[in-house]
Design a protein around this motif. Sequence first.
Motif, short mmCIF file in Angstrom:
data_model
loop_
_atom_site.label_atom_id
_atom_site.label_comp_id
_atom_site.label_asym_id
_atom_site.label_seq_id
_atom_site.Cartn_x
_atom_site.Cartn_y
_atom_site.Cartn_z
N ASN A 36 0.82 -1.22 0.00
CA ASN A 36 0.00 0.00 0.00
C ASN A 36 0.85 1.26 0.00
OD1 ASN A 36 -2.54 -1.28 0.00
ND2 ASN A 36 -2.39 -1.66 2.20
N ILE A 37 2.05 1.16 0.57
CA ILE A 37 3.02 2.25 0.49
C ILE A 37 4.29 1.67 -0.11
CG2 ILE A 37 4.50 3.82 1.80
CD1 ILE A 37 2.27 4.19 3.79
N SER A 38 4.81 2.35 -1.13
CA SER A 38 6.01 1.88 -1.81
C SER A 38 7.13 2.89 -1.67
CB SER A 38 5.73 1.65 -3.30
OG SER A 38 4.72 0.68 -3.47
N PHE A 39 8.34 2.38 -1.42
CA PHE A 39 9.52 3.23 -1.36
C PHE A 39 10.23 3.22 -2.71
CE2 PHE A 39 8.82 2.76 3.13
CZ PHE A 39 9.38 3.89 3.71
N HIS A 40 10.76 4.34 -3.09
CA HIS A 40 11.52 4.48 -4.33
C HIS A 40 12.82 5.23 -4.03
CE1 HIS A 40 7.71 3.53 -6.45
NE2 HIS A 40 7.18 4.32 -5.52
N PRO A 41 13.99 4.59 -4.18
CA PRO A 41 14.24 3.20 -4.56
C PRO A 41 13.72 2.22 -3.49
CG PRO A 41 16.22 4.52 -4.86
CD PRO A 41 15.26 5.35 -4.06
N LYS A 42 13.42 1.03 -3.96
CA LYS A 42 12.77 0.03 -3.11
C LYS A 42 13.65 -0.39 -1.94
CE LYS A 42 10.15 -4.27 -3.30
NZ LYS A 42 9.68 -5.38 -4.17
N ARG A 43 14.98 -0.29 -2.08
CA ARG A 43 15.87 -0.79 -1.02
C ARG A 43 15.65 -0.08 0.32
NH1 ARG A 43 19.03 2.34 -4.34
NH2 ARG A 43 20.16 4.08 -3.37
N TYR A 44 15.10 1.14 0.28
CA TYR A 44 14.89 1.86 1.53
C TYR A 44 13.75 1.26 2.36
CZ TYR A 44 18.27 5.27 0.03
OH TYR A 44 19.44 5.87 -0.36
N GLN A 45 12.97 0.41 1.75
CA GLN A 45 11.94 -0.30 2.48
C GLN A 45 12.57 -1.18 3.57
OE1 GLN A 45 8.86 -2.44 0.18
NE2 GLN A 45 9.44 -4.29 1.31
N ASN A 46 13.72 -1.77 3.27
CA ASN A 46 14.37 -2.67 4.23
C ASN A 46 14.80 -1.93 5.48
OD1 ASN A 46 14.08 -4.77 2.38
ND2 ASN A 46 16.06 -4.35 1.42
N GLY A 47 15.36 -0.72 5.31
CA GLY A 47 15.75 0.07 6.47
C GLY A 47 14.56 0.47 7.32
N TYR A 48 13.48 0.81 6.67
CA TYR A 48 12.24 1.17 7.37
C TYR A 48 11.75 0.00 8.21
CZ TYR A 48 7.14 1.94 7.77
OH TYR A 48 5.84 2.06 8.22
N LEU A 49 11.67 -1.18 7.61
CA LEU A 49 11.17 -2.36 8.32
C LEU A 49 12.12 -2.78 9.44
CD1 LEU A 49 9.85 -4.41 5.27
CD2 LEU A 49 8.50 -3.11 6.93
N SER A 50 13.41 -2.67 9.19
CA SER A 50 14.40 -3.02 10.22
C SER A 50 14.26 -2.10 11.43
CB SER A 50 15.81 -2.94 9.64
OG SER A 50 16.78 -3.18 10.63
N PHE A 93 0.01 8.58 2.40
CA PHE A 93 0.52 8.70 1.03
C PHE A 93 0.71 7.30 0.47
CE2 PHE A 93 3.57 10.20 4.29
CZ PHE A 93 4.21 9.00 4.54
N HIS A 94 0.95 7.23 -0.82
CA HIS A 94 1.10 5.93 -1.49
C HIS A 94 2.55 5.64 -1.87
CE1 HIS A 94 -3.20 6.26 -1.68
NE2 HIS A 94 -3.16 7.26 -2.54
N ASP A 95 3.28 6.68 -2.22
CA ASP A 95 4.66 6.51 -2.70
C ASP A 95 5.58 7.43 -1.91
OD1 ASP A 95 4.51 4.70 -5.20
OD2 ASP A 95 2.93 6.17 -5.54
N VAL A 96 6.74 6.89 -1.54
CA VAL A 96 7.75 7.66 -0.83
C VAL A 96 9.01 7.68 -1.70
CG1 VAL A 96 9.14 7.89 1.25
CG2 VAL A 96 6.82 6.93 1.39
N ILE A 97 9.36 8.86 -2.18
CA ILE A 97 10.57 9.02 -3.00
C ILE A 97 11.69 9.50 -2.09
CG2 ILE A 97 11.62 10.22 -4.95
CD1 ILE A 97 8.80 10.63 -6.07
N ILE A 98 12.77 8.74 -2.05
CA ILE A 98 13.91 9.10 -1.22
C ILE A 98 14.96 9.76 -2.11
CG2 ILE A 98 15.71 8.26 0.32
CD1 ILE A 98 12.84 8.03 1.41
N THR A 99 15.26 11.00 -1.80
CA THR A 99 16.27 11.74 -2.57
C THR A 99 17.66 11.43 -2.01
OG1 THR A 99 16.04 13.66 -1.12
CG2 THR A 99 14.67 13.59 -3.09
N GLY A 100 18.66 11.56 -2.85
CA GLY A 100 20.03 11.35 -2.41
C GLY A 100 20.59 12.59 -1.75
N THR A 101 21.71 12.40 -1.07
CA THR A 101 22.41 13.53 -0.45
C THR A 101 23.34 14.16 -1.47
OG1 THR A 101 22.32 12.48 1.72
CG2 THR A 101 23.97 14.21 1.40
N ILE A 102 23.29 15.47 -1.59
CA ILE A 102 24.18 16.18 -2.50
C ILE A 102 25.48 16.46 -1.75
CG2 ILE A 102 24.45 18.12 -4.07
CD1 ILE A 102 22.08 16.24 -4.70
N GLN A 103 26.55 15.87 -2.24
CA GLN A 103 27.85 16.03 -1.60
C GLN A 103 28.63 17.16 -2.26
OE1 GLN A 103 29.30 12.10 -2.47
NE2 GLN A 103 28.61 11.27 -0.51
#
Length: 893
Positions: A383-397, A511-521
């Motif tokens: 029902n909620i999707s993370f983009h990129p999907k890998r951030y879902q794992n950190g959320y669940l952990s 919300f339905h989608d969570v877009i995770i932005t990168g850090t600007i170095q």
Amino acid sequence: MLCILGRMDSSFRPHAVEERWRSKWDDLGVGTPPALSSRPSFTIALPPPNVTGVLHCGHAAGSTVQDILIRFHRMNGYDVEWTPGTDHAAIATQNVIERQLAQEGTSKEQLGRAAFNERVEKWYREYGGRILEQMRRLGFICDWNRTRFTLDEPYVRSIRTLFKHLFDTGKIYRGPRLVNWCPRCRSAISDEEVEWKEHEDALYRIAYPIEGGGSLTVATVRPETMLGDAGIAVSPGDERYRSYVGRLATVPLSGQAVPVFEDEAVEKEFGTGVLKVTPAHDTTDYAIGERHGLEVHSVIAEDGTVDFPALPELHGMDAAAARVKVVELLKTDGSLVGIEPYTHSVGHCDRCGHVIEPLISSQWWVAMKDFIGPATAAVTSGNISFHPKRYQNGYLSWLENLRDWCISRQLWLGHAIPVSTCSNGHVFAWVDEPETCPTCGDASLSADPDVLDTWFSSALWPFAIYGWPESTEDLGRFYPTDVLVTAREIIPLWVARMIMMGGECTGKLPFHDVIITGTIQAPDGSRMSKSKGNVVDPLDMVDKYGADAVRAWASSVGTSGQDVRFDESKIASYQKFGNKLWQVTRFLLGRLAPEGTEQLPRLEQPTELAPEDWWMLEKCNEAVETVTRGINAFHFLESIDSLYETIWHVYCDWYVEMLKPRLPVHWDGASPLSADATAAAWTAVEVLHSLVRLLHPIMPFVTEECGQLFPDAGPTLLEAAWPEPYPTTASASPAIQEVAAALEAVTAVRAAAQQGMLSLREGAEVTVVHSTAQRPVSNDVCRIMANLLRCSVRGGMGNASAPNELQVVAGGLTCTIHAAALRGQEQPNVQATAARIADKEAYRDRLRAQLGNKAFIAKAPGAVVAKTEQTLSEVEHELAVLRGERHPAEEHQ
């Protein structure tokens, strides 16, 4: 010769148009949805920046992503609502004002609460919303009429309503527990607000005498906390210490007798394998203490000083200084048996930078056990999707290891905890400030002195901004929101808590989608920091290159989810890209706009199109599909790359060059165009208009300027429809393929010219034949190649060449360049030919390896495999031709 029209300067000057378009968008109200509408809504709640903040590269990237989505959906027929607002940022704002007061020689205590609150209000009036004004510089079209602030009265009421609900249902409680305490801010802070930094310290080895004889040596980096020791722990089964388990140890200096026991938290390999347990001042020790029922003795006060009256020489001393004194005392009594260097991570307050002191404090907590399951299911169910999907794992952990949430802060600034206590001891929560106790009617009430954690108040953001707990029209229309765009570091701080509170308060996920932005170095890959002097101000880039260029760069990095090094050259390249679009629009105006007009003509779609027209329409269709797919999938780099390639290279470099001989030098608008010129003009205008609309969400300023020059232009491109693919016919497919083959051949011939093998000067002749098929090359292929190569091109049959001729194979065509094109040589350059053969052989080998890869054959689409096989066949044929050119003498070298 171009007709230079009044408002189209020779190059695009962004600063001349940006303010005008920002004002026009405001006047048109493009960010405010109409009150009465049957259209679907697309909603984003802007993550509220700190009210005292300034725009940085992260804001620029994240907000550009949101603005692109808003513009895209508006052009696709949605009512869009992008609600802006700011957060009161209690700790950050209080720190800023306290520093100001210190510089003035005073403090908030000397000022008093009333005067301090006035100072805060003045600060908010002066600096509040500064970042929102800066966002306007980048052309963001928020619904500025609905701007919210987390201290607004309706928002405060929402927070109190939630608090009371959780209090009344037993999900909020008050009690003493271990917290992260900042002695500088004099407040608890959350685990997620602790910044860990490496420290070079020492590991001290201290001997603890054991009842009945012997001693145990512990290794600790914080000897000053030993005054609060409640036990000694060893690893289960550690043979070195088995005989000591169950006995008592004496704590040096304090003389306290504490038990020795086993606990799984002890690491055999760390230090001596013996752990002093100080539950009041260490997270791990606190957990051990709970497991073994140890007493808790706090020996560090809230101001960071030692609180141990039994040792007057230490009592009241700063903890850091006390460490030095404790070590001296341990040396004196012989308990210190060793010191060694030690590097470890130490927690710091992420607001003021002070070292965090774990200590026991009575705070308000949210019991999290009832929230973990629903928050987990919200994501695992899809029902909620993370983009990129890998951030879902950190959320669940994070949810798996979740502890109760400390929501109280010992600050003057923020949302007061809505709890009162009457003189009879009744404690109750409220929404409207009470005058009497609801249980006994007592009018003698005392208010809780603490304020709420900012993250508690911001957890309501997606629904409180639309009027919750009231059933408002906005709440029904705009909640749940569609997309959240945020940074990875606040997934637990904010994203998870919004999910929890959204379900708790509304029964709907926020919300339905969570877009995770990168850090600007920084350009060197380090973290941007004011102290390092490597911070890049995006508004400086706007001043230098224009907002469109910064937005295009932000779109290319904004949805990657990766850390990205800042690269100014990319912004500069997007500025050139915007100017390229401007120049090609200016070119069409010069050719097709009648004198005295500033708009391209409206032409009816012709019944016949040239092959290159069909080819350009097909390329435009590919761009429509790629850009649309990229935005829908939140892969914005795919979209901007496609537009860059299609507009600059496909349209400008290829199609316009094919187009020029077919258009009049300048059309007066009165005399009729030929059928071929009409086809060329219609295609050029239609395709460019589509490309301008596709680019608009990313680069709105240059596209608005260019868009006004097309037929029937509206007040803004936001009112134009999103482009749809143009219908093509099956009969057009062979023509499209012929154009593609001709362009490949032109590229190959030009490459040979660049290698110094031939000169396509006037009088040069090229014969073109099909490499494998025995059929004549069409007149259209010859015409296109002749226009692009600017030499004579004729079709032929067969594959023969004379000794003084050079052959180039590409796109299924063999091009024979006759002697007149050679640079006075008797034969093609041997070294250059050998180099080309080597390049082609390497390319052939890569293709063979790819086709020999079973995984590629199994996973790649059939069309991709077929294309690879076709390319291999063409490369092998070209190699055969090239080898036939080699000089006989070369075979004996």
